[in-house]
Structure formats: C-alpha cells, structure tokens
Design a protein around this motif. Structure first.
Motif, mmCIF file in Angstrom:
data_model
loop_
_atom_site.group_PDB
_atom_site.id
_atom_site.type_symbol
_atom_site.label_atom_id
_atom_site.label_comp_id
_atom_site.label_asym_id
_atom_site.label_seq_id
_atom_site.Cartn_x
_atom_site.Cartn_y
_atom_site.Cartn_z
ATOM 1 N N UNK A 1 0.827 -1.209 0.000
ATOM 2 C CA UNK A 1 0.000 0.000 0.000
ATOM 3 C C UNK A 1 0.864 1.263 0.000
ATOM 4 N N UNK A 2 1.936 1.259 0.794
ATOM 5 C CA UNK A 2 2.787 2.446 0.874
ATOM 6 C C UNK A 2 3.557 2.653 -0.426
ATOM 7 N N UNK A 3 4.125 1.585 -0.981
ATOM 8 C CA UNK A 3 4.877 1.704 -2.233
ATOM 9 C C UNK A 3 3.972 2.215 -3.353
ATOM 10 N N UNK A 4 2.802 1.615 -3.491
ATOM 11 C CA UNK A 4 1.863 2.043 -4.534
ATOM 12 C C UNK A 4 1.407 3.483 -4.285
ATOM 13 N N UNK A 5 1.158 3.818 -3.005
ATOM 14 C CA UNK A 5 0.714 5.171 -2.677
ATOM 15 C C UNK A 5 1.738 6.221 -3.048
ATOM 16 N N UNK A 6 3.013 5.974 -2.732
ATOM 17 C CA UNK A 6 4.064 6.938 -3.059
ATOM 18 C C UNK A 6 4.227 7.052 -4.577
ATOM 19 N N UNK A 7 4.261 5.892 -5.241
ATOM 20 C CA UNK A 7 4.495 5.888 -6.685
ATOM 21 C C UNK A 7 3.369 6.589 -7.435
ATOM 22 N N UNK A 8 2.133 6.375 -6.997
ATOM 23 C CA UNK A 8 0.997 6.989 -7.692
ATOM 24 C C UNK A 8 0.855 8.466 -7.345
ATOM 25 N N UNK A 9 1.176 8.826 -6.109
ATOM 26 C CA UNK A 9 1.089 10.241 -5.730
ATOM 27 C C UNK A 9 2.129 11.062 -6.482
ATOM 28 N N UNK B 1 5.551 15.358 4.305
ATOM 29 C CA UNK B 1 4.653 16.248 5.056
ATOM 30 C C UNK B 1 3.570 15.451 5.776
ATOM 31 N N UNK B 2 3.047 14.427 5.113
ATOM 32 C CA UNK B 2 2.022 13.586 5.747
ATOM 33 C C UNK B 2 2.584 12.935 7.003
ATOM 34 N N UNK C 1 4.864 12.386 -5.478
ATOM 35 C CA UNK C 1 5.425 13.535 -4.755
ATOM 36 C C UNK C 1 5.952 13.056 -3.417
ATOM 37 N N UNK C 2 7.264 12.860 -3.345
ATOM 38 C CA UNK C 2 7.871 12.370 -2.106
ATOM 39 C C UNK C 2 7.820 13.421 -1.003
ATOM 40 N N UNK C 3 7.886 14.713 -1.371
ATOM 41 C CA UNK C 3 7.793 15.764 -0.356
ATOM 42 C C UNK C 3 6.433 15.741 0.342
#
Length: 458
Positions: free
Chosen positions: A67-75, A83-84, A77-79
């Motif tokens: 979930x985290x890998x997919x969430x970062x890749x799809x978003x 912030x989250x 925006x690492x910044x």
C-alpha cells in the motif's frame, strides 16, 4: 401475485449468513455464555483466537509494504509524503498527550484507589515478572535503532511495522527516482501482490466469528466476572474517560473535515466488534485500510498514518496508564504532588511510544513511571494484574478509532481526502466492497440517496 414475505427464521438465517457484524455479535454473546457456564473450557478454546491473530499478522507486513509503495508511486510527490508523516506525528503527540491529561484529571477527581489501604510489602512482585516475561521497554536510542531493519527479509519475518514502513518508503522513493520507463514492471507487480494479499485477508476474515468466540470463552472462563465487582470503580472510570476522549475526537473530526465519527463507527461496526472481541486492533488493520481508502482517503495517507499510529498513537493505552498510575498511588496511600503528576505525564509520553509489540508493555510502562517518581513501590503495579485484560477492550477500541480519526484529519490537512465521497460512504450511499480479485472501490454499487429522519443526528 404479491411476493411472499420471508418468515422470521429465514430472515434471521439470511442475516447470519450475509452479515459479518451479526456473526461476530452472536459469537461474542455465545462466548460469554460458554465461558460463564463452563470456565474449565477456557484453555481449550484459546487457540481459536490466537490462531486468527497469527493469520492476520502474517499478511499485515506485506500489505503495508504494498500500500505504501503504490501510494508513493501513484502520488508522485515524495515531499508530500514527508509532510504527511510529519503532520501525523504532530497529531499523534497532541492526541496522546490530551488522553494522558484527561486520564490524570479524572483520576484526581474520582479517586478510584482511595480507601483501599493496600500494604505494598505484602504484594507478590514475582507475578509482575511473569507477566512481562522479564522484558524491558526500549530506550529512545534503542527505539530508533529498532526502527531500522537489519535486513530486508528480517523486517517482514519479525513483523516489525516501522521497519517495513521505512523499507516501503525507500522503495517508493526509488521508483519515483528511476521513473516508470526504467522499471516499468515493478509497480504493476506490487499492485498485483496487493490484490493477492487483500484476497487472502478476505479468506481469513471468514474465520472472525470463531476467533471472537474462542477469545471470549478464554476471557470469561479464566478471569471470571467477579473482577468487575472488585475493580468496578476503576473500570467504570477508564471507560468513562475513553468515551469522553472519543467525544472530543468526534468534535475535532467534525471541525477538521466535517465528517461524523458516529457514522464512521456505524460504517466500521464489524471491524470494531472484531477488535473488541479479540482484544487486538491488528486483526482489523487490513480491513480498516480498505475502508479508509474507499471512504476517500488517499492511498499514501492511509498507508503511512494508520500503521505508524499503531506505534505512536496509543490513546487508549495513555488513558489506562495515567489512570492506572494514580490508582496505584492512591491504593498504597501515596499522595502525588502536582510536580510529580507532571513527571508522570512526561515519563508516559516517552514510555508509551515504545510499547507496541512488547510483552506486558503496560506493566513495564507503569513500573518505569513508579520508579521515576521514587515514592510508589514498583511491586504495587501488581494491583492491576487482575483487571488488565478487562481494560483491553477499552484500549483497543480507543486506539483504533484514534488512529482512524488521525487518517481523516491528516488527509484533510494535506488535501488527500475526497470529502464528497467520504460523506456518501459514511451516509451509506456508496456500499463497501472488499478489495479482491482486482476490483476497485469504483465498482461499489451506489444506491439512491435516502432522506433520513430529522430526529437522527450524525
């Protein structure tokens, strides 16, 4: 010809067949009855609950990673992801501190241990060692180091959520850095693995009623109902403080996002009842992640905030620790000054962060607090041995709802929450569909909006 109305037995049978909430509720009641009538069967049924918890824990780490890998890749925006994380930690610290302060204030007013006049010298401190298995809470340095994995596989093998989260962040960041052109097959593979894990969760959840039944038989059979009479004042106070804290959370959620906590409780009633019956919030983490995602929270927010909250946002535990510390002091006749109570808050703010996954962590935190004050005998912590298991239900429910509210709040704070969808889901206009076989939440059937009675308040 008019359609015949199903008979009452058929309607009940259909509800039991299709509703997880009804199945778990029946199992809960049946477990209490069996444990009360045949307490000697407590040990025999315990493996039902323990086995279910093991099965769920087996899929938590790969699920969080995916979930985290997919969430970062799809978003993309690492910044934003950073912030989250920062906003989540701020929310966690504020919420847990408020829980500690409310618990201390309530214990000062109610005095749950006053008048017990316990002689601490006569208490058996060896029982505490048995409960904690001779362990100790990690120091701040150890806690930070334990969050760093020794190996990629070891983090998953040990089911260390913070280590898995760190690895997932690194992999997600690497995917963003390399771009989809250099590693075009990695993200689809992770998404497919995520679908497989969610499908496995669906299979395991069918065993939830058996798990609740076994856990309740063990609880009632081993501890009995007499403990409620002995520690009645303490139990009522802790649960009352938890309700007050949840009311404050409901107000905060309404102010931040305009959403209703009561409607969210209705939406997640199956998961809350399961967590209540098994005394473990981990058993419902996969389903909670699904429900939060389908309620409009973005994948990266859900994947980071909810698992992190399991280590950093123990609101229910904070209430129990603060009330429990004053209960022990009052029971042995120690009057804590304002300065000493401030010390209690400061110590518990630190010790509560290292509790997750440590056997007997509540007693270790209480012992550390007693030792830091220097006026409460550490052996006095054994006074809470008989009531600790009864408090699990309060801790688990409060921790779980506190973490879910944090997901909504941080998502709203970061612009990662679809408010319109969230309101439709919580109002029941969009039905929840478990994610299996690649089905997304967009395939959930939408039923026409029904005007609610004016008397019903969210």
């Amino acid at each position: 010809m008019p359609q015949s109305v199903p008979s009452l037995p058929r309607r009940v049978a259909r509800i039991l067949r299709t509703s997880l909430f009804a199945q778990v509720a029946c199992a809960l009641v049946l477990g209490i009855v069996v444990g009360r009538l045949w307490p000697e069967s407590a040990t025999a049924f315990q493996p039902l609950g323990d086995g279910f918890v093991r099965l769920i824990k087996a899929v938590i780490s790969p699920l969080v990673f995916c979930v985290v890998v997919v969430g970062i890749a799809k978003a993309g925006d690492l910044k934003a992801f950073g912030r989250i994380g920062l906003k989540a930690l701020i929310w966690f610290e504020v919420a847990s501190t408020v829980a500690l302060l409310i618990g201390l204030a309530a214990a000062n007013v109610a005095g749950p241990g006053s008048g017990m006049h316990v002689d601490a010298a006569k208490l058996d401190a060896s029982a505490l060692d048995q409960q904690t298995q001779g362990g100790a809470l990690p120091s701040t340095t150890e806690f930070v180091l334990n969050s760093l994995p020794n190996s990629f596989v070891g983090a998953f093998a040990d089911n260390a959520l913070l280590q898995v989260l760190l690895l997932a962040c690194l992999v997600g960041a690497a995917l963003l850095h390399l771009g989809h052109t250099k590693v075009p097959r990695i993200l689809p593979a992770v998404e497919q693995a995520q679908e497989i894990v969610f499908t496995v969760v669906g299979f395991v959840m069918r065993l939830a009623p058996l798990a609740v039944f076994g856990a309740m038989v063990h609880l009632v059979g081993q501890y009995g109902l007499g403990v409620i009479q002995t520690y009645g004042k303490l139990i009522v106070l802790c649960y009352a403080v938890a309700v007050l804290f949840l009311a404050l959370l409901a107000v905060a959620l309404r102010l931040v996002s305009g959403l209703s906590l009561w409607k969210f409780v209705r939406y997640t009633r199956e998961e809350l009842l399961l967590a209540l019956g098994t005394a473990s919030s981990e058993t419902v983490m996969p389903r909670m992640m699904q429900k939060l995602r389908q309620a409009g929270c973005r994948d990266d927010a859900v994947g980071l905030v909810l698992p992190t909250g399991y280590s950093f946002n123990l609101d229910g535990a904070s209430i129990y620790l603060s009330v429990g510390t004053l209960f022990i002091a009052q029971a042995v006749g120690v009057d804590l000054s304002l300065g000493q109570q401030i010390t209690v808050v400061l110590v518990l703010m630190l010790t509560s962060k290292g509790m997750a996954g440590v056997p007997g962590s509540a007693f270790l935190a209480l012992s550390a607090t007693a030792t830091s004050l220097g006026v409460i005998p550490a052996g006095a912590v054994t006074l809470l041995l008989g009531v600790d298991r009864i408090m699990d239900s309060m801790r688990v429910t409060t921790n779980l709802l506190g973490n879910c509210v944090a997901v909504f709040a941080v998502s709203r704070w970061e612009g990662a929450l679809d408010i319109a969808r969230a309101k439709k889901v919580l109002d029941g206009e969009i039905a929840f569909v478990p994610e299996r076989g690649g089905k997304s939440e967009s395939e959930a059937p939408v039923r026409p909006s029904v005007k609610e009675p004016a008397s019903e308040v969210g």
